[in-house]
Design a protein around this motif. Structure first.
Motif, PDB file in Angstrom:
ATOM      1  N   ILE A  93       0.791  -1.229  -0.149  1.00  0.00           N
ATOM      2  CA  ILE A  93      -0.038   0.007  -0.032  1.00  0.00           C
ATOM      3  C   ILE A  93       0.900   1.205  -0.096  1.00  0.00           C
ATOM      4  N   GLY A  94       1.890   1.193   0.726  1.00  0.00           N
ATOM      5  CA  GLY A  94       3.145   2.340   0.915  1.00  0.00           C
ATOM      6  C   GLY A  94       3.534   2.710  -0.625  1.00  0.00           C
ATOM      7  N   LEU A  95       3.831   1.629  -1.152  1.00  0.00           N
ATOM      8  CA  LEU A  95       4.550   1.859  -2.553  1.00  0.00           C
ATOM      9  C   LEU A  95       3.414   2.530  -3.666  1.00  0.00           C
ATOM     10  N   LEU A  96       2.303   1.855  -3.556  1.00  0.00           N
ATOM     11  CA  LEU A  96       1.316   2.089  -4.619  1.00  0.00           C
ATOM     12  C   LEU A  96       0.951   3.536  -4.330  1.00  0.00           C
ATOM     13  N   ILE A  97       0.649   3.946  -3.294  1.00  0.00           N
ATOM     14  CA  ILE A  97       0.434   5.397  -2.697  1.00  0.00           C
ATOM     15  C   ILE A  97       1.408   6.486  -3.209  1.00  0.00           C
ATOM     16  N   SER A  98       2.709   5.819  -2.943  1.00  0.00           N
ATOM     17  CA  SER A  98       3.885   6.757  -3.350  1.00  0.00           C
ATOM     18  C   SER A  98       3.940   7.003  -4.663  1.00  0.00           C
ATOM     19  N   ASN A  99       3.874   5.722  -5.646  1.00  0.00           N
ATOM     20  CA  ASN A  99       3.745   5.865  -6.888  1.00  0.00           C
ATOM     21  C   ASN A  99       2.457   6.945  -7.538  1.00  0.00           C
ATOM     22  N   LEU A 100       1.548   6.769  -6.776  1.00  0.00           N
ATOM     23  CA  LEU A 100       0.230   7.704  -7.174  1.00  0.00           C
ATOM     24  C   LEU A 100       0.446   9.132  -7.140  1.00  0.00           C
ATOM     25  N   VAL A 101       0.952   9.285  -5.710  1.00  0.00           N
ATOM     26  CA  VAL A 101       0.933  10.974  -5.129  1.00  0.00           C
ATOM     27  C   VAL A 101       2.337  11.319  -5.711  1.00  0.00           C
ATOM     28  N   SER A 102       3.584  10.542  -5.540  1.00  0.00           N
ATOM     29  CA  SER A 102       4.891  11.113  -6.017  1.00  0.00           C
ATOM     30  C   SER A 102       4.995  12.146  -5.188  1.00  0.00           C
ATOM     31  N   PRO A 103       5.107  11.895  -3.632  1.00  0.00           N
ATOM     32  CA  PRO A 103       5.306  13.198  -2.773  1.00  0.00           C
ATOM     33  C   PRO A 103       6.629  13.786  -3.221  1.00  0.00           C
ATOM     34  N   GLY A 104       7.663  13.107  -3.646  1.00  0.00           N
ATOM     35  CA  GLY A 104       9.211  13.794  -3.811  1.00  0.00           C
ATOM     36  C   GLY A 104       9.060  14.746  -4.853  1.00  0.00           C
ATOM     37  N   SER A 105       8.096  14.809  -5.811  1.00  0.00           N
ATOM     38  CA  SER A 105       8.288  15.783  -6.835  1.00  0.00           C
ATOM     39  C   SER A 105       7.540  16.808  -6.478  1.00  0.00           C
ATOM     40  N   HIS A 106       6.886  17.292  -5.295  1.00  0.00           N
ATOM     41  CA  HIS A 106       6.391  18.387  -4.802  1.00  0.00           C
ATOM     42  C   HIS A 106       7.446  19.175  -4.065  1.00  0.00           C
ATOM     43  N   MET A 107       8.643  18.814  -3.860  1.00  0.00           N
ATOM     44  CA  MET A 107       9.587  19.313  -3.091  1.00  0.00           C
ATOM     45  C   MET A 107      10.480  20.488  -3.931  1.00  0.00           C
ATOM     46  N   ASP A 108      10.396  21.753  -3.179  1.00  0.00           N
ATOM     47  CA  ASP A 108      10.972  22.684  -3.490  1.00  0.00           C
ATOM     48  C   ASP A 108      12.430  22.707  -3.362  1.00  0.00           C
ATOM     49  N   PRO A 109      13.426  23.146  -4.248  1.00  0.00           N
ATOM     50  CA  PRO A 109      14.675  23.056  -4.036  1.00  0.00           C
ATOM     51  C   PRO A 109      15.397  23.575  -2.670  1.00  0.00           C
ATOM     52  N   ALA A 110      14.869  24.907  -2.649  1.00  0.00           N
ATOM     53  CA  ALA A 110      15.329  25.864  -1.651  1.00  0.00           C
ATOM     54  C   ALA A 110      14.974  24.962  -0.201  1.00  0.00           C
ATOM     55  N   ALA A 111      13.700  24.554  -0.145  1.00  0.00           N
ATOM     56  CA  ALA A 111      13.222  23.733   0.956  1.00  0.00           C
ATOM     57  C   ALA A 111      14.302  22.639   1.066  1.00  0.00           C
ATOM     58  N   LEU A 112      14.551  21.968   0.044  1.00  0.00           N
ATOM     59  CA  LEU A 112      15.641  20.602   0.171  1.00  0.00           C
ATOM     60  C   LEU A 112      16.645  21.193   0.885  1.00  0.00           C
ATOM     61  N   GLU A 113      17.217  21.960   0.299  1.00  0.00           N
ATOM     62  CA  GLU A 113      18.568  22.570   0.631  1.00  0.00           C
ATOM     63  C   GLU A 113      18.582  22.871   2.345  1.00  0.00           C
ATOM     64  N   SER A 114      17.457  23.712   2.713  1.00  0.00           N
ATOM     65  CA  SER A 114      17.634  24.257   4.066  1.00  0.00           C
ATOM     66  C   SER A 114      17.126  22.813   5.134  1.00  0.00           C
ATOM     67  N   LEU A 115      16.294  21.605   4.623  1.00  0.00           N
ATOM     68  CA  LEU A 115      16.280  20.720   5.331  1.00  0.00           C
ATOM     69  C   LEU A 115      17.709  19.869   5.439  1.00  0.00           C
ATOM     70  N   ARG A 116      18.446  19.793   4.357  1.00  0.00           N
ATOM     71  CA  ARG A 116      19.652  19.038   4.293  1.00  0.00           C
ATOM     72  C   ARG A 116      20.552  19.851   5.163  1.00  0.00           C
ATOM     73  N   SER A 117      20.796  21.151   4.968  1.00  0.00           N
ATOM     74  CA  SER A 117      21.625  21.734   6.111  1.00  0.00           C
ATOM     75  C   SER A 117      21.271  21.738   7.605  1.00  0.00           C
ATOM     76  N   THR A 118      19.999  21.728   7.840  1.00  0.00           N
ATOM     77  CA  THR A 118      19.754  21.651   9.334  1.00  0.00           C
ATOM     78  C   THR A 118      19.876  20.256   9.938  1.00  0.00           C
ATOM     79  N   TYR A 119      19.378  19.378   9.060  1.00  0.00           N
ATOM     80  CA  TYR A 119      19.468  17.910   9.806  1.00  0.00           C
ATOM     81  C   TYR A 119      20.696  17.187   9.401  1.00  0.00           C
ATOM     82  N   LEU A 120      21.538  17.372   8.595  1.00  0.00           N
ATOM     83  CA  LEU A 120      22.395  16.408   8.195  1.00  0.00           C
ATOM     84  C   LEU A 120      23.200  15.917   9.234  1.00  0.00           C
ATOM     85  N   THR A 121      23.802  16.780  10.316  1.00  0.00           N
ATOM     86  CA  THR A 121      24.389  15.930  11.093  1.00  0.00           C
ATOM     87  C   THR A 121      23.741  15.192  11.992  1.00  0.00           C
ATOM     88  N   GLU A 122      22.747  15.349  12.340  1.00  0.00           N
ATOM     89  CA  GLU A 122      21.859  14.266  13.017  1.00  0.00           C
ATOM     90  C   GLU A 122      21.584  13.197  12.080  1.00  0.00           C
TER      91      GLU A 122
END
Ligand code: ASP
Length: 429
Positions: A93-122
């Motif tokens: 079910i998790g895989l099917l819904i992820s293919n359907l919604v494709s949550p990763g393609s809604h990610m904005d590059p600036a948000a990606l960068e900020s998440l990466r820098s905030t949480y990378l050490t952890e």
């Protein structure tokens, strides 16, 4: 007022107080909520304190009074088969819904960068913890305790289960004169543990308020926006699993009406949600199974402790969505073959995850390492989703324990058990 109502009210009030503190940055409220959090932690310790005596006593009594020891093998076989199949369905079910919604393609590059820098050490420190995890052979060997007292002292559930069953089986073949006093002791421990749970549960509403208030007050609401689609995909998958998989199993295998089942168990997912721990919820799960659902002791004493440790449908489903999300963000989509691999690794990984807070994200690293192409750092993947993990942990734990209770109900029915109190809650054969 019923206990469930009090817990639900406490949860809502805690969430409200936490949200106000968080959204409007009310400093004194954040301080107050953080200050009362230890009261919630104390309550988790109280309930966790009952886990080992309850599991040991209840398993020993369950096994020693089984009558026919081969029955245990049968219950064991059915339990493992049920757990594996529902977990594999959850991942699918998790895989099917992820293919359907494709949550990763809604990610904005600036948000990606900020998440990466905030949480990378952890994220990197989680990867380090995951690398210390034992291999499969080691895990299997560890199921046989060298010293049962040590296993109990460190709360290792699988070796405890192994020893208690072995001990109960040995007791069952003793002459009645020898067996009776010993059985009396274990029955007494079991009953006293149940009384302790009743007492501890009276404090549950206060604990729930203290736990939820602090979690929400601390929650990084700023990351919510960028991870909203991912969160909703996990939540949607969890809801689908409960409404499709569990209700079907309850109606057709256990022959009970799902609404009646959910009404009777309702405080269990609430406690799981507030504590993020299947293990801490276990005493409540066992009490509700026996007293409210009418599951037989021989089934509940075996199926539920095992379930709290190895059956984590919510965790497995979350791992599937998280892996797909991370892959979609970092490397674009992943192939169907790789997704089939996820069904296997996420199922196994969820078995390996302990029933404690945040266990799922550590074990997720194993799934990521297998699913992501070489060169992609899993620490970056973990950094992406860490900000909302606690909230998702609460939700997946609620589903994990609901899955355990569904299994106990189905297996109790298949063993001829009488379920639920009133006949209008049962589906005719
Ligand atoms: N907290 C979950 C549980 O106890 C495990 C997880 O982190 O997914 O069931």
């Amino acid at each position: 007022m019923q206990l469930y109502t009090k817990i639900a009210i406490a949860l809502i009030l805690g969430a409200l107080a936490g949200s106000v503190a968080n959204i409007f940055d009310v400093e004194w409220l954040v301080t107050a909520l953080t200050a009362i959090e230890p009261a919630g932690t104390a309550w988790i310790r109280l309930i966790t304190m009952v886990v080992i005596p309850l599991v040991v006593a209840s398993l020993v009594v369950g096994t020693a009074t089984l009558g026919d020891i081969t029955k245990l093998g049968r219950i064991g076989g059915k339990t493992i088969a049920f757990y594996l199949s529902t977990t594999a369905i959850a991942v699918t079910i998790g895989l099917l819904i992820s293919n359907l919604v494709s949550p990763g393609s809604h990610m904005d590059p600036a948000a990606l960068e900020s998440l990466r820098s905030t949480y990378l050490t952890e994220g990197a420190s989680r990867v380090e913890i995951a690398q210390q995890a034992p291999g499969l052979v080691e895990v299997l060997l560890e199921m046989i305790p060298r010293n049962p007292v040590q296993a109990m002292a460190s709360g290792d559930m699988l070796p405890i289960i192994f020893f208690a069953i072995f001990f109960g089986a040995a007791m069952s073949v003793l002459p009645e004169r020898r067996k009776a006093p010993l059985l009396g002791v274990f029955e007494g421990v079991n009953d006293a543990a149940m009384v302790m749970i009743h007492w501890i549960m009276k404090l549950a509403p206060y604990a729930v308020f203290a736990l939820i208030g602090a979690v929400i007050a601390r929650f990084g609401a700023d990351v919510l926006g960028s991870l909203l689609v991912y969160m909703l995909t996990v939540l949607g998958g969890l809801a689908l699993h409960v409404t499709l998989t569990y209700t079907t199993a309850l109606r057709f295998l256990a022959r009970v009406k799902p609404p009646a089942f959910f009404r009777r168990i309702r405080e269990v997912p609430l406690i799981a949600f507030s504590t993020s721990s299947s293990n801490a919820t276990l005493p409540v799960t066992m009490e509700v199974a026996e007293e409210k659902l009418g599951v037989s002791k021989e089934v509940s004493s075996f199926v539920l402790p095992l379930g709290a440790t190895i059956n984590m449908d919510g965790t497995a489903l979350y791992q599937a969505v998280a892996t797909m999300f991370i892959a979609q963000v970092l490397v674009g989509d992943i192939s169907v073959v790789a997704q089939l691999g996820i069904v296997l690794t996420a199922t196994l990984a969820s078995i390996g995850a302990a029933g404690v807070p945040s266990a799922g994200i550590i074990i997720l690293i194993v799934v990521l390492q297998q699913a992501l192409p070489p060169g992609v750092d899993p620490a970056v993947g973990i950094a992406l989703i860490l900000g909302v993990d606690r909230v998702l942990d609460m939700c997946r734990t609620a589903v994990n324990v609901t899955g355990d209770l569904t299994a106990a109900t189905v297996i109790s029915r298949s063993e001829g058990g009488v379920l639920l109190a009133s006949s209008d809650e049962v589906v005719a054969a």
